[in-house]
Scaffold this motif. Structure first.
Motif, PDB file in Angstrom:
ATOM      1  N   VAL A 378       0.622  -0.822   0.050  1.00 59.36           N
ATOM      2  CA  VAL A 378      -0.114   0.539  -0.072  1.00 59.36           C
ATOM      3  C   VAL A 378       0.823   1.083  -0.270  1.00 59.36           C
ATOM      4  O   VAL A 378       0.971   1.144   0.725  1.00 59.36           O
ATOM      5  CB  VAL A 378      -0.725   0.313   1.509  1.00 59.36           C
ATOM      6  CG1 VAL A 378      -1.731   1.214   1.476  1.00 59.36           C
ATOM      7  CG2 VAL A 378      -1.499  -1.675   1.526  1.00 59.36           C
ATOM      8  N   ALA A 379       0.433   1.903  -1.206  1.00 61.74           N
ATOM      9  CA  ALA A 379       1.635   3.176  -1.943  1.00 61.74           C
ATOM     10  C   ALA A 379       1.033   4.466  -1.078  1.00 61.74           C
ATOM     11  O   ALA A 379      -0.405   4.699  -1.067  1.00 61.74           O
ATOM     12  CB  ALA A 379       2.177   3.636  -2.691  1.00 61.74           C
ATOM     13  N   GLY A 380       0.986   5.283  -0.406  1.00 64.33           N
ATOM     14  CA  GLY A 380       1.201   7.110  -0.337  1.00 64.33           C
ATOM     15  C   GLY A 380       1.202   7.454  -1.380  1.00 64.33           C
ATOM     16  O   GLY A 380       1.703   7.154  -2.622  1.00 64.33           O
ATOM     17  N   LYS A 381       0.509   8.656  -2.027  1.00 67.90           N
ATOM     18  CA  LYS A 381       0.487   9.518  -3.173  1.00 67.90           C
ATOM     19  C   LYS A 381       0.875  10.250  -2.838  1.00 67.90           C
ATOM     20  O   LYS A 381       1.213  11.486  -4.352  1.00 67.90           O
ATOM     21  CB  LYS A 381      -1.216  10.152  -2.798  1.00 67.90           C
ATOM     22  CG  LYS A 381      -1.587  11.671  -2.158  1.00 67.90           C
ATOM     23  CD  LYS A 381      -2.573  11.974  -2.606  1.00 67.90           C
ATOM     24  CE  LYS A 381      -2.449  12.839  -3.362  1.00 67.90           C
ATOM     25  NZ  LYS A 381      -4.244  13.747  -4.089  1.00 67.90           N
ATOM     26  N   HIS A 382       1.841  10.717  -2.376  1.00 69.22           N
ATOM     27  CA  HIS A 382       3.099  11.972  -2.373  1.00 69.22           C
ATOM     28  C   HIS A 382       4.254  11.519  -3.704  1.00 69.22           C
ATOM     29  O   HIS A 382       4.429  10.313  -3.257  1.00 69.22           O
ATOM     30  CB  HIS A 382       3.165  12.185  -0.725  1.00 69.22           C
ATOM     31  CG  HIS A 382       2.493  12.237   0.646  1.00 69.22           C
ATOM     32  ND1 HIS A 382       1.950  11.191   0.895  1.00 69.22           N
ATOM     33  CD2 HIS A 382       2.421  13.623   0.815  1.00 69.22           C
ATOM     34  CE1 HIS A 382       1.202  11.550   1.796  1.00 69.22           C
ATOM     35  NE2 HIS A 382       0.994  13.133   1.566  1.00 69.22           N
ATOM     36  N   CYS A 383       4.953  12.341  -3.391  1.00 72.30           N
ATOM     37  CA  CYS A 383       5.661  12.012  -4.018  1.00 72.30           C
ATOM     38  C   CYS A 383       7.135  11.736  -4.070  1.00 72.30           C
ATOM     39  O   CYS A 383       8.486  12.896  -3.679  1.00 72.30           O
ATOM     40  CB  CYS A 383       6.763  13.752  -5.289  1.00 72.30           C
ATOM     41  SG  CYS A 383       7.645  13.071  -6.454  1.00 72.30           S
ATOM     42  N   GLU A 384       7.798  10.921  -3.541  1.00 70.42           N
ATOM     43  CA  GLU A 384       8.351   9.945  -2.924  1.00 70.42           C
ATOM     44  C   GLU A 384       8.248   8.668  -2.296  1.00 70.42           C
ATOM     45  O   GLU A 384       7.485   8.040  -2.214  1.00 70.42           O
ATOM     46  CB  GLU A 384       8.324  10.682  -0.896  1.00 70.42           C
ATOM     47  CG  GLU A 384       8.818  12.013  -0.500  1.00 70.42           C
ATOM     48  CD  GLU A 384      10.637  12.072  -0.587  1.00 70.42           C
ATOM     49  OE1 GLU A 384      11.011  11.077  -0.720  1.00 70.42           O
ATOM     50  OE2 GLU A 384      10.509  13.119  -0.682  1.00 70.42           O
ATOM     51  N   SER A 385       9.790   7.954  -3.392  1.00 69.65           N
ATOM     52  CA  SER A 385       9.792   6.882  -3.463  1.00 69.65           C
ATOM     53  C   SER A 385       9.339   5.866  -2.302  1.00 69.65           C
ATOM     54  O   SER A 385       8.923   3.936  -2.209  1.00 69.65           O
ATOM     55  CB  SER A 385      10.538   6.217  -4.190  1.00 69.65           C
ATOM     56  OG  SER A 385      11.979   6.221  -3.605  1.00 69.65           O
ATOM     57  N   GLY A 386       9.680   6.513  -0.979  1.00 67.23           N
ATOM     58  CA  GLY A 386       9.645   5.624   0.148  1.00 67.23           C
ATOM     59  C   GLY A 386       8.210   5.795   1.301  1.00 67.23           C
ATOM     60  O   GLY A 386       8.253   5.238   1.960  1.00 67.23           O
ATOM     61  N   ASP A 387       7.189   6.698  -0.146  1.00 66.11           N
ATOM     62  CA  ASP A 387       5.622   6.612   1.068  1.00 66.11           C
ATOM     63  C   ASP A 387       5.207   5.096   0.523  1.00 66.11           C
ATOM     64  O   ASP A 387       4.277   5.622   0.114  1.00 66.11           O
ATOM     65  CB  ASP A 387       5.460   8.029  -0.057  1.00 66.11           C
ATOM     66  CG  ASP A 387       4.118   7.813   0.392  1.00 66.11           C
ATOM     67  OD1 ASP A 387       3.433   7.816   2.128  1.00 66.11           O
ATOM     68  OD2 ASP A 387       3.328   8.780  -0.217  1.00 66.11           O
ATOM     69  N   VAL A 388       5.180   5.003   1.680  1.00 68.83           N
ATOM     70  CA  VAL A 388       4.396   3.605   1.826  1.00 68.83           C
ATOM     71  C   VAL A 388       3.497   3.033   3.016  1.00 68.83           C
ATOM     72  O   VAL A 388       4.584   3.304   3.572  1.00 68.83           O
ATOM     73  CB  VAL A 388       5.248   2.391   1.556  1.00 68.83           C
ATOM     74  CG1 VAL A 388       5.293   0.947   1.711  1.00 68.83           C
ATOM     75  CG2 VAL A 388       6.257   1.878   0.332  1.00 68.83           C
TER      76      VAL A 388
END
Length: 462
Positions: A378-388
């Motif tokens: 499940v990933a978030g919508k932010h512009c960060e590849s680590g936003d999981v």
């Protein structure tokens, strides 16, 4: 908001070992149930209805769980400690007017670490005499506000004392002080949330304690009534708390020998909660009993009159009562590698996974007990590849429009939220007996421009 979907059963797949007396040991809120169609209900409210009515991401707080935890601490202290005792809510975990009012109504105190948290406490109805102000770099304004309101100030360093001394001539009464020191106790938790070892930004070094106590004995503006030490957060071990009791009793003996009327011993908080099925924290009663018996024994060994015992639960008081709802958006399948499900929130409403590599448990709100046939990230919508938010989560087939419910998000989600990528913060609702009360409004994009200032010389730039 009243739900027409009558709950019929507890969410047994997740709560076979539900502990009604210690919510920190449960994956889900105490009122978690399924309706007649097998959909997830908390506080008598259908979660997918809440998502539709209030939007997502949405913080949901279960009032029964929050009150149950407050009572668990209050009753355990009354049962296990032979003297007076008070649980003080560490409001950094989740600070709001509603939570303050709820905690105050249950007879607990509150600790604040900023003017914002302090004003929230006071305006939320917490009596000033049950508030303490923490912080390793308090401003003059924060100290003045606390002193003027009769709030106990936890002195963390020499600068606190210098600023308070400068404020003293303008005060109508002596400043109620508690002295914080580092006890030098290690515990097995994340490096960022260990605060009891000597290499810490918090508190006086124990080698300075005698000098500080002797100095305060000369300060007519100060009334030292308590000592404070804290060993960390999300702790499952009990032995460090036993060790802390002896260290604090020695400090208490020293303070009283120098003439200070110390009546409060504040052992901090730190009790962990259950985020995943593998977590096995002590119960609230077990933690309190360990601390209470250790403090009583340590004082008895030193011939000390029992102090009032204070503790500061934060995470263990509010985390398990919280659920965060997201709507699933895009899906990305990478054959043989990973499937990503993206939701409409992420690191701005829950920074703990990217900060601490924290793990959570989650289900689809309307299919919580359906067979899990795929593993997704499940990933978030932010512009960060680590936003999981969650890695390798077993779910039934899920797609756009599904509501995902993430459990145990009542602590350090709202309070650590941000506007990264200029994304507004979520709304929050308090649910109880089928009614949902809005307790924090959802920010709007235009709210984020409120404090921007566009210089005149730039206004003509196209």
């Amino acid at each position: 908001m009243l739900t027409s979907h009558e709950p019929v059963a507890l969410l047994n797949p997740f709560e076979r070992d539900r502990d009604p007396h210690s919510p920190n040991r449960n994956l889900t809120p105490l009122t978690t149930a399924l309706d007649s169609e097998g959909r997830l209900v908390v506080g008598g409210c259908l979660l997918s209805d809440l998502a539709r009515d209030y939007g997502t991401p949405l913080y949901v707080l279960d009032e029964a769980t929050l009150r149950g935890t407050c009572r668990a601490y209050r009753e355990a202290l009354a049962e296990h400690y032979p003297g007076h005792a008070l649980a003080i809510y560490a409001s950094k975990a989740n600070s709001s007017l509603a939570i303050t009012a709820l905690v105050a109504s249950e007879g607990l105190g509150l600790d604040a670490v900023s003017a914002g948290e302090l004003l929230t406490a006071l305006q939320g109805g917490m009596p000033a005499e049950r508030i303490v102000l923490h912080g390793n770099n308090k401003s003059r304004e924060e100290l003045a506000l606390a002193a003027e309101q009769g709030v106990t100030v936890v002195a963390d360093n020499w600068r606190d004392l210098e600023l308070l001394a400068a404020l003293a001539p303008d005060l109508q009464r002596p400043v109620q002080l508690m002295l914080r020191f580092t006890p030098g106790i290690e515990c097995h938790t994340h490096e960022y949330i260990r605060t009891g070892h000597l290499d810490s930004k918090f508190g006086f070094d124990p080698d300075q304690l005698a000098a500080v106590l002797k100095h305060l004995a000369t300060c007519s503006w100060a009334q030292l009534t308590g000592l404070h030490a804290h060993i960390g957060s999300q702790i499952f071990e009990l032995q460090p708390h036993r060790d802390l009791a002896g260290v604090m009793a020695d400090a208490l003996a020293l303070a009283r020998s120098l003439g200070h009327p110390v009546v409060d011993l504040n052992v901090g908080g730190g009790l962990g909660i259950r985020y995943t099925t593998s977590d096995d924290p002590p119960s609230i009663s077990e933690w309190v009993r360990t601390v209470a018996e250790a403090v009583a024994a340590a004082c008895q060994e030193r011939g000390l009159e029992l102090p009032r015992l204070l503790c500061e639960p934060g995470r263990s008081l509010v985390a398990s009562g919280g659920v965060t709802l997201y709507e699933v958006g895009s899906r990305k399948d990478i054959p043989g590698i990973r499937t990503y499900l993206s939701v409409d929130g992420g690191m701005s409403d829950n920074p703990r996974p990217i900060t601490y590599q924290s793990q959570y448990t989650a289900v689809l709100a309307d299919r919580p007990t359906a067979e899990a046939t795929e593993t997704v990230t499940v990933a978030g919508k932010h512009c960060e590849s680590g936003d999981v938010l969650l890695k390798d989560l077993a779910l039934p087939p899920a797609g756009s429009g599904d509501v995902l419910a993430v459990f145990a998000t009542g602590a350090y989600n709202a309070s650590m939220s941000s506007n990264y990528n200029r994304i507004p913060r979520p709304a929050a609702v308090l649910v109880h007996d089928g009614v949902a009360d809005l307790v924090q409004r959802r920010e709007q994009p235009e709210d984020l421009l409120r404090y921007d200032v566009l210089p005149t010389r730039l206004r003509s730039v196209k």
